[in-house]
Design a protein around this motif. Structure first.
Motif, PDB file in Angstrom:
ATOM      1  N   GLU A  23      15.448  11.495  16.135  1.00  0.00           N
ATOM      2  CA  GLU A  23      16.184  10.662  15.179  1.00  0.00           C
ATOM      3  C   GLU A  23      15.298  10.178  14.030  1.00  0.00           C
ATOM      4  OE1 GLU A  23      19.411   9.846  15.086  1.00  0.00           O
ATOM      5  OE2 GLU A  23      19.826  11.112  16.829  1.00  0.00           O
ATOM      6  N   GLY A  24      14.020  10.582  14.046  1.00  0.00           N
ATOM      7  CA  GLY A  24      13.128  10.244  12.936  1.00  0.00           C
ATOM      8  C   GLY A  24      12.222   9.067  13.165  1.00  0.00           C
ATOM      9  N   PHE A  25      12.256   8.465  14.376  1.00  0.00           N
ATOM     10  CA  PHE A  25      11.362   7.359  14.687  1.00  0.00           C
ATOM     11  C   PHE A  25       9.997   7.906  15.116  1.00  0.00           C
ATOM     12  CE2 PHE A  25      15.613   5.672  15.560  1.00  0.00           C
ATOM     13  CZ  PHE A  25      15.572   4.446  14.924  1.00  0.00           C
ATOM     14  N   SER A  26       8.964   7.103  14.912  1.00  0.00           N
ATOM     15  CA  SER A  26       7.646   7.378  15.486  1.00  0.00           C
ATOM     16  C   SER A  26       7.537   6.529  16.744  1.00  0.00           C
ATOM     17  CB  SER A  26       6.544   7.019  14.491  1.00  0.00           C
ATOM     18  OG  SER A  26       5.267   7.211  15.068  1.00  0.00           O
ATOM     19  N   VAL A  27       7.255   7.162  17.893  1.00  0.00           N
ATOM     20  CA  VAL A  27       7.406   6.478  19.186  1.00  0.00           C
ATOM     21  C   VAL A  27       6.123   6.515  20.005  1.00  0.00           C
ATOM     22  CG1 VAL A  27       8.771   6.323  21.306  1.00  0.00           C
ATOM     23  CG2 VAL A  27       9.836   7.165  19.200  1.00  0.00           C
ATOM     24  N   ASP A  28       5.725   5.357  20.532  1.00  0.00           N
ATOM     25  CA  ASP A  28       4.670   5.247  21.532  1.00  0.00           C
ATOM     26  C   ASP A  28       5.304   4.730  22.814  1.00  0.00           C
ATOM     27  OD1 ASP A  28       2.663   6.033  19.756  1.00  0.00           O
ATOM     28  OD2 ASP A  28       2.365   3.979  19.042  1.00  0.00           O
ATOM     29  N   VAL A  29       4.664   5.018  23.951  1.00  0.00           N
ATOM     30  CA  VAL A  29       5.215   4.641  25.245  1.00  0.00           C
ATOM     31  C   VAL A  29       4.164   3.926  26.087  1.00  0.00           C
ATOM     32  CG1 VAL A  29       6.155   5.517  27.430  1.00  0.00           C
ATOM     33  CG2 VAL A  29       6.882   6.543  25.267  1.00  0.00           C
ATOM     34  N   ARG A 139      19.690   8.246   7.147  1.00  0.00           N
ATOM     35  CA  ARG A 139      18.686   9.305   7.265  1.00  0.00           C
ATOM     36  C   ARG A 139      19.062  10.527   6.426  1.00  0.00           C
ATOM     37  NH1 ARG A 139      14.743   6.498   8.873  1.00  0.00           N
ATOM     38  NH2 ARG A 139      13.593   8.315   9.589  1.00  0.00           N
ATOM     39  N   ILE A 140      19.540  10.281   5.204  1.00  0.00           N
ATOM     40  CA  ILE A 140      19.879  11.371   4.295  1.00  0.00           C
ATOM     41  C   ILE A 140      19.335  11.038   2.913  1.00  0.00           C
ATOM     42  CG2 ILE A 140      21.962  12.109   5.527  1.00  0.00           C
ATOM     43  CD1 ILE A 140      23.605  10.508   3.531  1.00  0.00           C
ATOM     44  N   CYS A 141      19.177  12.074   2.088  1.00  0.00           N
ATOM     45  CA  CYS A 141      18.771  11.823   0.706  1.00  0.00           C
ATOM     46  C   CYS A 141      19.415  12.864  -0.203  1.00  0.00           C
ATOM     47  CB  CYS A 141      17.247  11.842   0.566  1.00  0.00           C
ATOM     48  SG  CYS A 141      16.479  13.446   0.826  1.00  0.00           S
ATOM     49  N   SER A 142      19.432  12.535  -1.490  1.00  0.00           N
ATOM     50  CA  SER A 142      20.023  13.435  -2.466  1.00  0.00           C
ATOM     51  C   SER A 142      19.284  13.301  -3.787  1.00  0.00           C
ATOM     52  CB  SER A 142      21.512  13.109  -2.658  1.00  0.00           C
ATOM     53  OG  SER A 142      21.670  11.791  -3.191  1.00  0.00           O
ATOM     54  N   LEU A 150      16.354  17.827   4.825  1.00  0.00           N
ATOM     55  CA  LEU A 150      14.986  17.581   5.262  1.00  0.00           C
ATOM     56  C   LEU A 150      14.930  17.551   6.778  1.00  0.00           C
ATOM     57  CD1 LEU A 150      13.957  14.616   2.896  1.00  0.00           C
ATOM     58  CD2 LEU A 150      13.737  17.067   2.464  1.00  0.00           C
ATOM     59  N   THR A 151      13.786  17.943   7.327  1.00  0.00           N
ATOM     60  CA  THR A 151      13.597  17.769   8.763  1.00  0.00           C
ATOM     61  C   THR A 151      13.398  16.281   9.040  1.00  0.00           C
ATOM     62  OG1 THR A 151      11.187  17.955   8.694  1.00  0.00           O
ATOM     63  CG2 THR A 151      12.449  20.016   8.872  1.00  0.00           C
ATOM     64  N   ALA A 152      13.498  15.888  10.317  1.00  0.00           N
ATOM     65  CA  ALA A 152      13.317  14.477  10.678  1.00  0.00           C
ATOM     66  C   ALA A 152      11.931  13.985  10.255  1.00  0.00           C
ATOM     67  CB  ALA A 152      13.508  14.291  12.184  1.00  0.00           C
ATOM     68  N   ARG A 153      10.912  14.816  10.436  1.00  0.00           N
ATOM     69  CA  ARG A 153       9.554  14.406  10.095  1.00  0.00           C
ATOM     70  C   ARG A 153       9.369  14.334   8.577  1.00  0.00           C
ATOM     71  NH1 ARG A 153       6.479  12.705  14.426  1.00  0.00           N
ATOM     72  NH2 ARG A 153       6.490  14.710  15.479  1.00  0.00           N
ATOM     73  N   GLU A 154       9.952  15.273   7.845  1.00  0.00           N
ATOM     74  CA  GLU A 154       9.866  15.220   6.380  1.00  0.00           C
ATOM     75  C   GLU A 154      10.527  13.950   5.866  1.00  0.00           C
ATOM     76  OE1 GLU A 154       9.981  20.090   5.757  1.00  0.00           O
ATOM     77  OE2 GLU A 154      11.777  18.873   5.371  1.00  0.00           O
ATOM     78  N   VAL A 192       0.866  19.166   4.556  1.00  0.00           N
ATOM     79  CA  VAL A 192       1.889  20.199   4.776  1.00  0.00           C
ATOM     80  C   VAL A 192       3.279  19.617   4.536  1.00  0.00           C
ATOM     81  CG1 VAL A 192       2.964  21.684   6.506  1.00  0.00           C
ATOM     82  CG2 VAL A 192       0.462  21.514   6.381  1.00  0.00           C
ATOM     83  N   HIS A 193       3.523  18.424   5.072  1.00  0.00           N
ATOM     84  CA  HIS A 193       4.847  17.817   4.917  1.00  0.00           C
ATOM     85  C   HIS A 193       5.075  17.323   3.483  1.00  0.00           C
ATOM     86  CE1 HIS A 193       4.883  18.073   9.266  1.00  0.00           C
ATOM     87  NE2 HIS A 193       6.149  17.738   9.255  1.00  0.00           N
ATOM     88  N   VAL A 194       4.035  16.840   2.841  1.00  0.00           N
ATOM     89  CA  VAL A 194       4.167  16.427   1.442  1.00  0.00           C
ATOM     90  C   VAL A 194       4.491  17.644   0.571  1.00  0.00           C
ATOM     91  CG1 VAL A 194       2.886  15.572  -0.558  1.00  0.00           C
ATOM     92  CG2 VAL A 194       2.743  14.356   1.617  1.00  0.00           C
ATOM     93  N   SER A 195       3.833  18.777   0.839  1.00  0.00           N
ATOM     94  CA  SER A 195       4.127  20.007   0.095  1.00  0.00           C
ATOM     95  C   SER A 195       5.573  20.432   0.301  1.00  0.00           C
ATOM     96  CB  SER A 195       3.178  21.128   0.535  1.00  0.00           C
ATOM     97  OG  SER A 195       1.847  20.825   0.186  1.00  0.00           O
ATOM     98  N   ALA A 196       6.056  20.288   1.531  1.00  0.00           N
ATOM     99  CA  ALA A 196       7.454  20.631   1.814  1.00  0.00           C
ATOM    100  C   ALA A 196       8.403  19.726   1.030  1.00  0.00           C
ATOM    101  CB  ALA A 196       7.721  20.520   3.314  1.00  0.00           C
ATOM    102  N   LEU A 197       8.061  18.432   0.945  1.00  0.00           N
ATOM    103  CA  LEU A 197       8.892  17.513   0.168  1.00  0.00           C
ATOM    104  C   LEU A 197       8.934  17.926  -1.302  1.00  0.00           C
ATOM    105  CD1 LEU A 197       7.940  13.991   1.586  1.00  0.00           C
ATOM    106  CD2 LEU A 197      10.099  15.224   1.882  1.00  0.00           C
ATOM    107  N   ARG A 198       7.790  18.304  -1.843  1.00  0.00           N
ATOM    108  CA  ARG A 198       7.762  18.733  -3.252  1.00  0.00           C
ATOM    109  C   ARG A 198       8.674  19.939  -3.471  1.00  0.00           C
ATOM    110  NH1 ARG A 198       1.667  17.678  -3.247  1.00  0.00           N
ATOM    111  NH2 ARG A 198       1.446  15.762  -4.478  1.00  0.00           N
ATOM    112  N   ARG A 199       8.640  20.878  -2.530  1.00  0.00           N
ATOM    113  CA  ARG A 199       9.471  22.081  -2.663  1.00  0.00           C
ATOM    114  C   ARG A 199      10.953  21.745  -2.607  1.00  0.00           C
ATOM    115  NH1 ARG A 199       5.766  24.163   1.061  1.00  0.00           N
ATOM    116  NH2 ARG A 199       7.336  24.077   2.721  1.00  0.00           N
ATOM    117  N   LYS A 200      11.294  20.687  -1.886  1.00  0.00           N
ATOM    118  CA  LYS A 200      12.705  20.386  -1.677  1.00  0.00           C
ATOM    119  C   LYS A 200      13.265  19.342  -2.643  1.00  0.00           C
ATOM    120  CE  LYS A 200      12.716  21.620   3.219  1.00  0.00           C
ATOM    121  NZ  LYS A 200      13.003  21.168   4.614  1.00  0.00           N
TER     122      LYS A 200
END
Length: 225
Positions: A23-29, A139-142, A150-154, A192-200
């Motif tokens: 769901e896009g959260f960063s999780v520790d346990v 969790r959407i953008c336009s 975008l992927t959840a991590r992006e 890597v993820h920042v580059s993906a954001l630029r492409r999208k």
């Protein structure tokens, strides 16, 4: 959004971690009360999912000690089925919400999102940067009215940049909020993820919203580039 799950039932804890990360959260346990208390004291969390029946230190005591120490993370406590006394004590010790076991994961996620909206220090739910719209709640953008996939991590990386638009966000800060504390892979995963954001979100529209600040980190232009 960074979440700490404190749950001694390991299969449930692992399932919650997988589901929340999807769901896009960063999780520790943490699997016991003392470990959960140490973790929540050592790291800043936006939300804590806290079971009551924990070895070492029960959830009530973990919650009360965190509140006494000034920790203002949103706390959702997991209580026994139909345990109205559990629910009352959870709220009395400082929890913001509770959910009875067994519970629906869909409801848990909805409760967590509702909790972030209720918190006084909550981030904005929709960030508008020129024609770039980042809807954090949904969790959407336009961009220019065009939905972006975008992927959840992006999206999680974009969220960190959007919430601090115009500011430089370091690679370490992005790693800490988007990946869990046990991530020991290549830190260039952020690039890597920042580059993906630029492409999208930039390249198809002839924009340059995602900026690299050499030696410091990344910045998202407040005007959308």
């Amino acid at each position: 959004m960074r979440v700490l799950v404190v749950e001694d039932e390991r299969r449930l804890a692992a399932a919650l971690q997988r589901g929340l990360e999807t769901e896009g959260f960063s999780v520790d346990v943490a699997h016991d009360g003392l470990a959960g208390l140490r973790q929540a004291t050592r790291q800043p969390y936006d939300l804590i999912v806290l079971d009551i029946m924990l070895p070492g230190l029960n959830g009530y005591r973990v919650c009360s000690r965190l509140r006494a120490a000034g920790n203002d993370a949103g706390i959702l406590m997991l209580t026994a089925k139909d345990g109205e006394w559990d629910e009352a004590e959870a709220l009395d010790t400082g929890a913001d919400d509770f959910l009875s076991k067994p519970f629906s994961f869909v409801v848990l996620v909805a409760r967590l999102r509702a909790l972030t909206r209720r918190l006084g220090s909550r981030p904005p739910q929709v960030v508008r940067l020129g024609d770039l719209v980042v809807d954090i709640a949904a969790r959407i953008c336009s961009r220019a009215g065009t939905p972006l996939r975008l992927t959840a991590r992006e999206f999680a990386v974009l969220e960190q940049l959007a919430l601090r638009a115009g500011e430089v966000v370091s690679k370490r800060e992005i790693l800490d909020h988007v990946w869990d504390e046990f991530y020991d892979g290549d830190p260039n995963v952020v690039e890597v993820h920042v580059s993906a954001l630029r492409r999208k979100i930039d390249a198809p529209f002839g924009r340059a919203a995602v900026q690299t600040v050499r030696g410091s980190g990344y910045r998202l232009a407040v005007d959308g580039g």
